[in-house]
Design an enzyme around this catalytic site. Sequence first.
Site, PDB file in Angstrom:
ATOM      1  N   CYS A   1      -5.547  13.958 -42.716  1.00  0.00           N
ATOM      2  CA  CYS A   1      -6.405  15.016 -43.259  1.00  0.00           C
ATOM      3  C   CYS A   1      -5.655  15.994 -44.161  1.00  0.00           C
ATOM      4  O   CYS A   1      -6.236  16.535 -45.104  1.00  0.00           O
ATOM      5  CB  CYS A   1      -7.061  15.798 -42.121  1.00  0.00           C
ATOM      6  N   HIS A   2      -4.372  16.229 -43.860  1.00  0.00           N
ATOM      7  CA  HIS A   2      -3.638  17.269 -44.585  1.00  0.00           C
ATOM      8  C   HIS A   2      -2.685  16.733 -45.653  1.00  0.00           C
ATOM      9  O   HIS A   2      -2.077  17.514 -46.377  1.00  0.00           O
ATOM     10  CB  HIS A   2      -2.846  18.134 -43.593  1.00  0.00           C
TER      11      HIS A   2
ATOM     12  N   HIS B   1     -13.267  10.012 -49.628  1.00  0.00           N
ATOM     13  CA  HIS B   1     -12.768   9.503 -48.353  1.00  0.00           C
ATOM     14  C   HIS B   1     -13.296   8.096 -48.077  1.00  0.00           C
ATOM     15  O   HIS B   1     -12.713   7.127 -48.501  1.00  0.00           O
ATOM     16  CB  HIS B   1     -13.121  10.470 -47.229  1.00  0.00           C
TER      17      HIS B   1
ATOM     18  N   CYS C   1      -1.484  14.226 -38.201  1.00  0.00           N
ATOM     19  CA  CYS C   1      -1.992  15.225 -39.138  1.00  0.00           C
ATOM     20  C   CYS C   1      -2.131  14.759 -40.579  1.00  0.00           C
ATOM     21  O   CYS C   1      -2.940  15.312 -41.339  1.00  0.00           O
ATOM     22  CB  CYS C   1      -1.088  16.467 -39.129  1.00  0.00           C
TER      23      CYS C   1
ATOM     24  N   HIS D   1     -18.974  12.374 -43.072  1.00  0.00           N
ATOM     25  CA  HIS D   1     -18.028  11.336 -42.657  1.00  0.00           C
ATOM     26  C   HIS D   1     -18.841  10.135 -42.190  1.00  0.00           C
ATOM     27  O   HIS D   1     -19.146   9.993 -41.004  1.00  0.00           O
ATOM     28  CB  HIS D   1     -17.113  11.842 -41.538  1.00  0.00           C
TER      29      HIS D   1
END
Length: 550
Positions: free
Chosen positions: A60-61, A344, A57, A386
């Site tokens: 992304c978090h 990103h 996780c 992305h």
Amino acid sequence: MKKLNLLGLVLLVSFITFSCKNTKEEKRPKNDKIVQNGVTLTKKEMEKGSTLFFDRCAGCHGSSRKGATGPHLLPIAPKGDNRPGTTLLGVAGIRAFIENGTPAGMPEWKGILSEEEIELMTRFLQVDPPITPPFGLKEIKETWKLIVPVADRPTKPQHTRNINNYFGVIMRDAGKVAIIDGDTKEKITVLKTGFAVHILRTSASGRYIYSIGRDGRITMIDTYPKIPNIVAEVRESFDARSVEVSKYKGYEDKYLIAGGYNPSHFVIFDAQTLEPISVTSTSGKACDGKKEFIKEARVAAIVASHTDPLWVINIKERGMVALVDYTNPKEPKVTEIPTARFLHDGGWDATGHYFLVAANASNKIVVIDVPNKKLVKIIETGIKPHPGRGTNIKNKLGSLWVTSHLGENKISFIKTDKGPGRWTVVKEVKAPGVGGGALFVKSHPKSKHLWVDRTLNPDSDLHASVDVFDTQTFEHLKTITMPKGVDGRMVHMEYNEAGNEVWVSVFMGKQSALLIYNDKTLKLKKVIKEDWVQNPTGKFNIYNTTHDIY
């Protein structure tokens, strides 16, 4: 639609249940159990939950669960964030998101995580995240291992293989990297590297392969011996995603940089030995000029300039593109360019002059003129672009840089050369089916094909296939489906040195594999699924990676 209706009902029930709870935070009792917001975890469960979150996780978090590409996952929402805290969602609400995923690109974890793991995460996410201890230059130096000194390494290849067509293949969950001869398709060796290896980068000469895992461990692999071996290792942080070498003339293979997620910093090393040289924090204010100080300002993608002695790094949470001058690696000069949040991944345009990067939580692509150190344009593309490193194609519309999207079924083509429409989306196409979930696009200067995966799409038929488009007409040519005898999700395409083969990974299923396709005929040439193939993800051809061909 049924999933979304169910999700809404679960969230409503969770809200009503939470409203009736006593939400006063409780302290940790003497029996070393954590009791907070109505849930209880043992110390062992907290450790297991931390490992699960880190593995599945955090990318992304955020390592501290403050959010980035994905929303925050804190018990109480941070000030100014209108998304609910996890205590508001409750066990049922958190479970619904974990099991079903979201249309914005989060995969469904039911069937990947066990029932026990899902239940644990529904509690783990309702307590405060663990505090990260310091990890500076002193601690980094303590992890450094020079396994084979430079003087003891061969001065020329000890074999007749074509190193340029070697493939480094990441086997993420196994913590391994396989080196494959792209000419013969023979596995040369499998090396233990770091936990959850994220990417591979090659030295400017193409001799060395550097891997970095999500545990921040950098492994240096030498391709000159008959069997490639590990010559140095170091750990640069607790959590990381990016590594790159110096490529400017006169600095080839001299320095290496790695970017930390947690702690948030970048570290410069001697590229021949991995001896740490300096650490620079990336914490600071965000691109929007607000006074808020962002401590967790993670370093996402890093690329090396061929026109200047510098690296381009993306500081995710702050929305800053930083140009790091490595002429003085002990005290590197850093030029920060405010752009958009949250940065990103990205890559070079065809000239190597402009860097394009996704600010995917802002649904934008940022364009940086690297030699002139300035922002050129911020382009609206679609929901959560992305691109990976993106890909470059050329047709009647000019030179185009391509990105796919996590959050919607859209492939955007941005014009990069001079003329009308420059730095705008001049074409959009869709793949068959509904929804996004695409992680990577790929083409090659010698190919007329554009390959697109759908790895995070919840539809099992879509994430077990890749789509191929004609780069000249934008026509959808074929949906390539999973061959019999393998099972999982198809992800990450990579060309061979000649540009006539495409390698695709199959992972997160019952039978992992590497699939090799003829790029001209789009027919399957070979399936590699021996026992050593363990959940492969990224594949990096030495020549293409060294020369930034994508």
